[in-house]
Motif scaffolding. Sequence first.
Motif, PDB file in Angstrom:
ATOM      1  N   GLN A  10       0.828  -1.219   0.000  1.00  0.00           N
ATOM      2  CA  GLN A  10       0.000   0.000   0.000  1.00  0.00           C
ATOM      3  C   GLN A  10       0.856   1.261   0.000  1.00  0.00           C
ATOM      4  OE1 GLN A  10       0.642  -1.762   2.573  1.00  0.00           O
ATOM      5  NE2 GLN A  10       0.767  -0.544   4.432  1.00  0.00           N
ATOM      6  N   GLN A  42      -4.166   3.803 -12.473  1.00  0.00           N
ATOM      7  CA  GLN A  42      -3.158   4.634 -13.126  1.00  0.00           C
ATOM      8  C   GLN A  42      -2.718   4.017 -14.448  1.00  0.00           C
ATOM      9  OE1 GLN A  42      -0.173   6.458 -10.281  1.00  0.00           O
ATOM     10  NE2 GLN A  42      -0.777   4.623  -9.169  1.00  0.00           N
ATOM     11  N   LEU A  96     -15.881   1.782  -5.308  1.00  0.00           N
ATOM     12  CA  LEU A  96     -17.252   2.092  -4.864  1.00  0.00           C
ATOM     13  C   LEU A  96     -18.264   1.250  -5.630  1.00  0.00           C
ATOM     14  CD1 LEU A  96     -17.020   5.988  -4.347  1.00  0.00           C
ATOM     15  CD2 LEU A  96     -17.018   4.191  -2.621  1.00  0.00           C
ATOM     16  N   ALA A  99     -18.281  -2.350  -4.399  1.00  0.00           N
ATOM     17  CA  ALA A  99     -18.743  -2.469  -3.012  1.00  0.00           C
ATOM     18  C   ALA A  99     -20.188  -2.932  -2.934  1.00  0.00           C
ATOM     19  CB  ALA A  99     -18.575  -1.132  -2.301  1.00  0.00           C
ATOM     20  N   PRO A 132      -1.671   1.461  -4.966  1.00  0.00           N
ATOM     21  CA  PRO A 132      -1.071   1.732  -3.652  1.00  0.00           C
ATOM     22  C   PRO A 132      -2.127   1.989  -2.577  1.00  0.00           C
ATOM     23  CG  PRO A 132      -0.885   3.665  -5.045  1.00  0.00           C
ATOM     24  CD  PRO A 132      -1.512   2.586  -5.884  1.00  0.00           C
ATOM     25  N   ALA A 133      -2.908   0.943  -2.253  1.00  0.00           N
ATOM     26  CA  ALA A 133      -3.950   1.093  -1.221  1.00  0.00           C
ATOM     27  C   ALA A 133      -4.416  -0.296  -0.831  1.00  0.00           C
ATOM     28  CB  ALA A 133      -5.124   1.886  -1.794  1.00  0.00           C
ATOM     29  N   LEU A 134      -4.909  -0.420   0.413  1.00  0.00           N
ATOM     30  CA  LEU A 134      -5.490  -1.703   0.834  1.00  0.00           C
ATOM     31  C   LEU A 134      -6.988  -1.650   0.528  1.00  0.00           C
ATOM     32  CD1 LEU A 134      -3.417  -2.125   4.104  1.00  0.00           C
ATOM     33  CD2 LEU A 134      -3.045  -3.230   1.896  1.00  0.00           C
ATOM     34  N   GLU A 160       7.820   1.273   7.506  1.00  0.00           N
ATOM     35  CA  GLU A 160       6.742   1.501   8.468  1.00  0.00           C
ATOM     36  C   GLU A 160       5.448   0.810   8.049  1.00  0.00           C
ATOM     37  OE1 GLU A 160       5.002   5.218  10.972  1.00  0.00           O
ATOM     38  OE2 GLU A 160       5.178   5.577   8.843  1.00  0.00           O
ATOM     39  N   GLN A 164       1.499  -3.296   8.542  1.00  0.00           N
ATOM     40  CA  GLN A 164       0.082  -3.123   8.194  1.00  0.00           C
ATOM     41  C   GLN A 164      -0.273  -4.046   7.022  1.00  0.00           C
ATOM     42  OE1 GLN A 164      -0.849   1.071   7.984  1.00  0.00           O
ATOM     43  NE2 GLN A 164      -2.883   0.749   7.141  1.00  0.00           N
TER      44      GLN A 164
ATOM     45  N   GLN B  10      -2.387  11.098  -7.078  1.00  0.00           N
ATOM     46  CA  GLN B  10      -2.719   9.680  -6.897  1.00  0.00           C
ATOM     47  C   GLN B  10      -1.513   8.783  -7.183  1.00  0.00           C
ATOM     48  OE1 GLN B  10      -3.427  11.422  -9.477  1.00  0.00           O
ATOM     49  NE2 GLN B  10      -3.443  10.203 -11.347  1.00  0.00           N
ATOM     50  N   PRO B  41      -4.155   6.646   5.557  1.00  0.00           N
ATOM     51  CA  PRO B  41      -4.155   5.562   6.547  1.00  0.00           C
ATOM     52  C   PRO B  41      -2.752   5.075   6.912  1.00  0.00           C
ATOM     53  CG  PRO B  41      -5.652   5.043   4.729  1.00  0.00           C
ATOM     54  CD  PRO B  41      -4.945   6.298   4.365  1.00  0.00           C
ATOM     55  N   GLN B  42      -1.771   5.299   6.042  1.00  0.00           N
ATOM     56  CA  GLN B  42      -0.409   4.875   6.366  1.00  0.00           C
ATOM     57  C   GLN B  42       0.151   5.672   7.539  1.00  0.00           C
ATOM     58  OE1 GLN B  42       2.108   4.000   2.703  1.00  0.00           O
ATOM     59  NE2 GLN B  42       0.680   5.511   1.922  1.00  0.00           N
ATOM     60  N   VAL B  89      -5.034   3.898  11.835  1.00  0.00           N
ATOM     61  CA  VAL B  89      -5.172   2.729  10.960  1.00  0.00           C
ATOM     62  C   VAL B  89      -6.633   2.548  10.548  1.00  0.00           C
ATOM     63  CG1 VAL B  89      -4.874   0.236  10.852  1.00  0.00           C
ATOM     64  CG2 VAL B  89      -3.189   1.633  12.027  1.00  0.00           C
ATOM     65  N   SER B  92      -8.120   3.184   7.003  1.00  0.00           N
ATOM     66  CA  SER B  92      -8.071   2.351   5.791  1.00  0.00           C
ATOM     67  C   SER B  92      -9.446   1.766   5.472  1.00  0.00           C
ATOM     68  CB  SER B  92      -7.011   1.270   5.911  1.00  0.00           C
ATOM     69  OG  SER B  92      -7.212   0.489   7.041  1.00  0.00           O
ATOM     70  N   ASP B  95     -12.999   4.706   3.404  1.00  0.00           N
ATOM     71  CA  ASP B  95     -13.633   4.888   2.092  1.00  0.00           C
ATOM     72  C   ASP B  95     -14.965   4.149   2.033  1.00  0.00           C
ATOM     73  OD1 ASP B  95     -10.515   4.968   0.338  1.00  0.00           O
ATOM     74  OD2 ASP B  95     -11.941   6.585   0.664  1.00  0.00           O
ATOM     75  N   LEU B  96     -14.968   2.886   2.461  1.00  0.00           N
ATOM     76  CA  LEU B  96     -16.215   2.113   2.393  1.00  0.00           C
ATOM     77  C   LEU B  96     -17.206   2.601   3.444  1.00  0.00           C
ATOM     78  CD1 LEU B  96     -14.833  -1.487   1.650  1.00  0.00           C
ATOM     79  CD2 LEU B  96     -15.893   0.124   0.073  1.00  0.00           C
ATOM     80  N   ALA B  99     -18.781   5.948   2.447  1.00  0.00           N
ATOM     81  CA  ALA B  99     -19.613   5.827   1.240  1.00  0.00           C
ATOM     82  C   ALA B  99     -21.088   5.767   1.585  1.00  0.00           C
ATOM     83  CB  ALA B  99     -19.194   4.596   0.445  1.00  0.00           C
ATOM     84  N   ARG B 104     -21.256  12.513   2.178  1.00  0.00           N
ATOM     85  CA  ARG B 104     -20.018  11.731   2.290  1.00  0.00           C
ATOM     86  C   ARG B 104     -18.803  12.489   1.745  1.00  0.00           C
ATOM     87  NH1 ARG B 104     -21.145   6.839  -2.020  1.00  0.00           N
ATOM     88  NH2 ARG B 104     -20.402   7.897  -3.899  1.00  0.00           N
ATOM     89  N   PRO B 132      -2.368   7.974  -1.744  1.00  0.00           N
ATOM     90  CA  PRO B 132      -2.095   7.854  -3.184  1.00  0.00           C
ATOM     91  C   PRO B 132      -3.255   7.204  -3.937  1.00  0.00           C
ATOM     92  CG  PRO B 132      -0.905   6.165  -1.997  1.00  0.00           C
ATOM     93  CD  PRO B 132      -1.577   7.022  -0.968  1.00  0.00           C
ATOM     94  N   ALA B 133      -4.400   7.907  -3.977  1.00  0.00           N
ATOM     95  CA  ALA B 133      -5.562   7.357  -4.697  1.00  0.00           C
ATOM     96  C   ALA B 133      -6.570   8.482  -4.870  1.00  0.00           C
ATOM     97  CB  ALA B 133      -6.195   6.228  -3.881  1.00  0.00           C
ATOM     98  N   LEU B 136     -12.426   8.411  -1.878  1.00  0.00           N
ATOM     99  CA  LEU B 136     -13.343   9.292  -1.163  1.00  0.00           C
ATOM    100  C   LEU B 136     -12.588  10.181  -0.161  1.00  0.00           C
ATOM    101  CD1 LEU B 136     -16.318   9.882  -1.275  1.00  0.00           C
ATOM    102  CD2 LEU B 136     -16.727   8.013   0.336  1.00  0.00           C
TER     103      LEU B 136
END
Lengths: 260, 260
Positions: A10, A42, A96, A99, A132-134, A160, A164, B10, B41-42, B89, B92, B95-96, B99, B104, B132-133, B136
């Motif tokens: 991430q 991307q 989204l 989801a 680059p995200a979970l 770091e 995670q 992003q 979140p990092q 943390v 992370s 976003d969901l 939503a 939001r 990096p995205a 939301l």
Amino acid sequence: APRIIAVANQKGGVGKTTTAINLGTALAAVGEQVLIIDLDPQGNASTGLGIGRECRECSVYEVMLGEATLAQAVQPSLVPGLFVLPSSVELSGADLELAGLPRRSYRLRDVLHDALDDPRTAYSYILVDCPPALSLLTINALTAADSVLVPLQCEFFALEGLSQLLRTVEMVRDTLNPVLDIQGVVLTMFDSRNNLSDQVALDVRSFLGNKVYETVIPRNVRVSEAPSYGKPVLIYDMQCAGSRAYMKLAGEILRQERPA
Amino acid sequence: APRIIAVANQKGGVGKTTTAINLGTALAAVGEQVLIIDLDPQGNASTGLGIGRECRECSVYEVMLGEATLAQAVQPSLVPGLFVLPSSVELSGADLELAGLPRRSYRLRDVLHDALDDPRTAYSYILVDCPPALSLLTINALTAADSVLVPLQCEFFALEGLSQLLRTVEMVRDTLNPVLDIQGVVLTMFDSRNNLSDQVALDVRSFLGNKVYETVIPRNVRVSEAPSYGKPVLIYDMQCAGSRAYMKLAGEILRQERPA
Ligand SMILES: Nc1ncnc2c1ncn2[C@@H]1O[C@H](COP(=O)(O)OP(=O)(O)OP(=O)(O)O)[C@@H](O)[C@H]1O
Ligand SMILES: Nc1ncnc2c1ncn2[C@@H]1O[C@H](COP(=O)(O)OP(=O)(O)OP(=O)(O)O)[C@@H](O)[C@H]1O
Ligand SMILES: [Mg+2]
Ligand SMILES: [Mg+2]
């Protein structure tokens, strides 16, 4: 059945795309049949393999929504034996959109398992380049994969984020994909001129032991020049330090697969 | 009212966090009152400003969900005049989670506008470090901001993502935040030894003209060492090339604000 490897971390800019492109190319160069899936909105892996933006009408987005089959969307790359399921800009809305769908975490897994029953799709390796995200896209990759390859930049912030990521892998193994394992950690952009790289490498090896590949990918400007020509560095400059390192990494991964 | 600037791109690993931390420190060093919001979140911005993981009980996550006020969650940093709204943390999953909530895209904007009516919160600059995205969380930052500061690494893949980012900024301006403007683009990790940096810098300046700051942040190992001590590079090594560049950038930004 092919070995499905998610290339994930991430932390941004650690060499996920560069590793997917060049490890994929190195595996194809030694005769493996390789599919690279570009799961990042991307679209850097698609670009780095010479697939122009105008050629991505049918992408992994349509495939995950069930609007196209894998066979329809996969394209050959300039490298013999290396194929690409390209990304598209639509993917940036996918988190989204997915989801709200049934089996939202299994969309990629279901597609791959359906397609791979067809004898014509004879890949030996599938590499999935993750954003680059979970996010839900990365969760889809981890759910579809046999293992995770973690590119780790030799920098403090990158270190770091490692715990995670490992916690997320464990969560996916416990809830979505019981076979998920760590393929390994590959140190990237290693700069022998600065102590920070050495320090991070020592920390990671003491933390993860032999999960860390012996091969270290050096920082090498030829690696970052190659994508502007739409080519993997192994094609752009076969002899440079970056190319040689990715060939060595491919060797280590192939030896991992063969039972002792 | 404070100037709210989203530090966004992003593309991963381009220097968003490093720019938020060090530009914030430079602005505080010349007497501004600065708040850094860590929306990633990092949590790298929180770490880089010396806020340990165990001190993030109350973070931007609770504030956006309405479970804590801004005043409760903001902490002072080791730099006089520089404050931090830390990440956690929990972000992370935000976003969901966001939503499904009302307004939001406006959660961060609503929080800041409520809090800033209180005369005790007398910030002159608020910098929001984005993940990096184009998620939301990033949309929330763009909706709350007056402008966007775009760190751009002098590499090919980073250049490729710029038009996607500019399209998103336009979308947010048209639908969510009519005042949103481009504060500027700052070139980062510029390596004068390699042509690629020069080439990317030329391309960006011809594409965006005077939206690109004159100040260029050089690749400088002291910059990447500083976070492991929990300090901005301006504190870790005031004289190094990276620190001097961020001081110059702060000067350019302050001059932008003053009417001619
Ligand atoms: N070994 C290397 N030497 C020099 N530059 C490199 C090396 N590996 C990657 N790069 C460059 O560093 C940048 C980041 O690499 P890359 O884009 O592959 O990372 P990523 O993890 O995929 O990023 P993202 O998080 O945005 O998906 C790119 O510009 C790439 O060309
Ligand atoms: N000018 C510089 N010189 C050398 N190293 C730098 C410089 N700026 C940033 N770095 C290093 O490069 C890496 C990426 O920077 P940073 O983490 O700030 O990028 P980011 O855009 O915030 O990444 P992410 O997309 O993961 O949030 C970090 O390890 C950082 O220490
Ligand atoms: Mg990538
Ligand atoms: Mg960051």
